[in-house]
Design a protein around this motif. Structure first.
Motif, short mmCIF file in Angstrom:
data_model
loop_
_atom_site.label_atom_id
_atom_site.label_comp_id
_atom_site.label_asym_id
_atom_site.label_seq_id
_atom_site.Cartn_x
_atom_site.Cartn_y
_atom_site.Cartn_z
N ALA A 42 -47.68 45.35 -33.15
CA ALA A 42 -46.60 45.74 -34.06
C ALA A 42 -47.20 46.53 -35.21
N GLU A 83 -40.52 40.10 -40.42
CA GLU A 83 -39.79 40.65 -39.27
C GLU A 83 -40.70 40.84 -38.05
N LYS A 115 -41.51 37.47 -36.56
CA LYS A 115 -40.33 36.95 -35.86
C LYS A 115 -40.22 37.58 -34.46
N ARG A 116 -40.40 38.89 -34.42
CA ARG A 116 -40.27 39.59 -33.13
C ARG A 116 -41.42 39.24 -32.18
N ILE A 141 -40.70 35.95 -30.56
CA ILE A 141 -39.71 36.08 -29.47
C ILE A 141 -40.41 36.50 -28.17
#
Lengths: 199, 149
Positions: free
Chosen positions: B42, B69, B72-73, B76
């Motif tokens: 990321a 963010e 969080k991703r 997932i």
């Protein structure tokens, strides 16, 4: 009734004409500053004008007073070299790196354009605008412009982008002139200019 | 595979083999997070240090919310905080004649957020007054920093 772009272009041309006269006198050579585009852009969408990694000379000049804003004059690398040749009366293609003298000369161009632009705005709008001293940077366009955008990002989301062409007898040099104001002031300035033009 | 460009105020996450790139970083901060186990990467290209009450909800624009963010991703996609490695690039002051703490604050904010989350900081190229471009390989986790001089 004229649209916003027409009004901006007209004000920009008046400022450019004034700056042309001052610059020509300074270098003792006829230099004409042509405005061929003046538009309002979202600050996030500025970078397609020039690639973010492209090396440019940037002359940043903050203003205070009744408004809070800044101007940024940009010359892509080769344009900065060409402009230095023109200002310091060297043969075209001579400058390959910028000396302190070149940087001072380019800063002076920023001073002259901003001086013309802000004095016209101050007169038209009857407001006080105090210019700071110009600051020079030579680096990637993205790195330079993002620093200025960041200073305004919570207070502004628009910039006036003017594409200019400096022409002398033998040369044409392209540059960009950006004006940023705090958001509410930007709208107020545009609104006032437009209503003055509609009178 | 084509490079994925991460523009100012944006973030991207991918597990596709290729590069995430952020060209022309000045006072902004490029934050790379990499999970070598999952080969998930990321990259955020953030502008300001902290999200404040009343700020817009554009999480990638602010260093602290961008890291939240991205984590969080990554979660997932199966990422675990203990595997994730971070690198920071940018946080410069491009106009050295004026005092500006924008870049410095961005770096401070990122380090604080990483510490809170227990994320390892494994590399940094921050501060100074030079623009940088970032190329982040999601295959190897290697981050290449380029300058123009």
């Amino acid at each position: 009734m004229k649209n916003k772009e027409d009004v901006l272009k007209k004000v920009s041309r008046t400022a450019a004409d004034k700056a042309s006269r001052v610059l020509s006198k300074l270098v003792d050579k006829e230099i004409n500053i042509e405005v061929f585009k003046a538009e309002v852009k979202k600050v996030y969408k500025l970078d397609p004008i020039i690639g973010p990694e492209e090396v440019v000379a940037g002359i940043y000049l903050p203003v205070k007073g009744d408004i809070n804003g800044a101007s940024l004059l940009i010359f892509p690398k080769e344009s900065a070299f060409e402009m230095s040749d023109l200002l310091l009366k060297r043969n075209s293609g001579t400058t390959r790196r910028l000396s302190e003298l070149d940087k001072s000369a380019l800063k002076e161009v920023g001073n002259i354009i901003s001086g013309s632009y802000f004095s016209i705005l101050a007169n038209m709008l009857q407001i006080k605008i105090v210019e700071d001293v110009p600051i020079f940077s030579f680096d990637m366009f993205g790195a330079i412009v993002s620093e200025i955008i960041t200073k305004f990002v919570q207070k502004a989301d628009k910039a006036l982008v003017i594409e200019v062409l400096f022409t002398s007898k033998s040369k044409k040099v392209k540059g960009y002139y950006l004006l940023l104001f705090e958001l509410e002031q930007f709208d107020a300035i545009l609104g006032s200019l437009k209503s003055l033009e509609d009178l | 595979m084509a490079d994925i460009e991460v523009k100012m105020g944006d973030l991207k996450i991918t597990r596709n083999p290729g590069n995430l790139v952020a060209p022309g970083i000045g006072s902004c901060l490029a934050i790379t997070l990499y999970d070598p186990r999952l080969k998930v990467g990321a990259l955020a290209h953030s502008m300001l240090a902290r999200h404040r009450p009343g700020s817009d909800n554009h999480s990638a624009k602010y260093v602290d919310t961008a890291i939240d963010e991205m984590l969080k991703r990554m979660k997932i996609l199966g990422g675990r905080k203990e595997d994730i490695e971070c690198k920071l690039i940018g946080g410069a002051n491009m106009f050295t004649n004026i005092k500006s703490d924008i870049g410095k604050e961005n770096v401070i904010s990122a380090k604080k957020k990483l510490k809170e989350n227990g994320i390892k900081l494994v590399g940094e190229s921050v501060g100074g007054s030079v623009g940088k471009s970032v190329e982040f390989s999601v295959v190897t986790g290697i981050v290449t920093v380029k300058i123009k001089f």
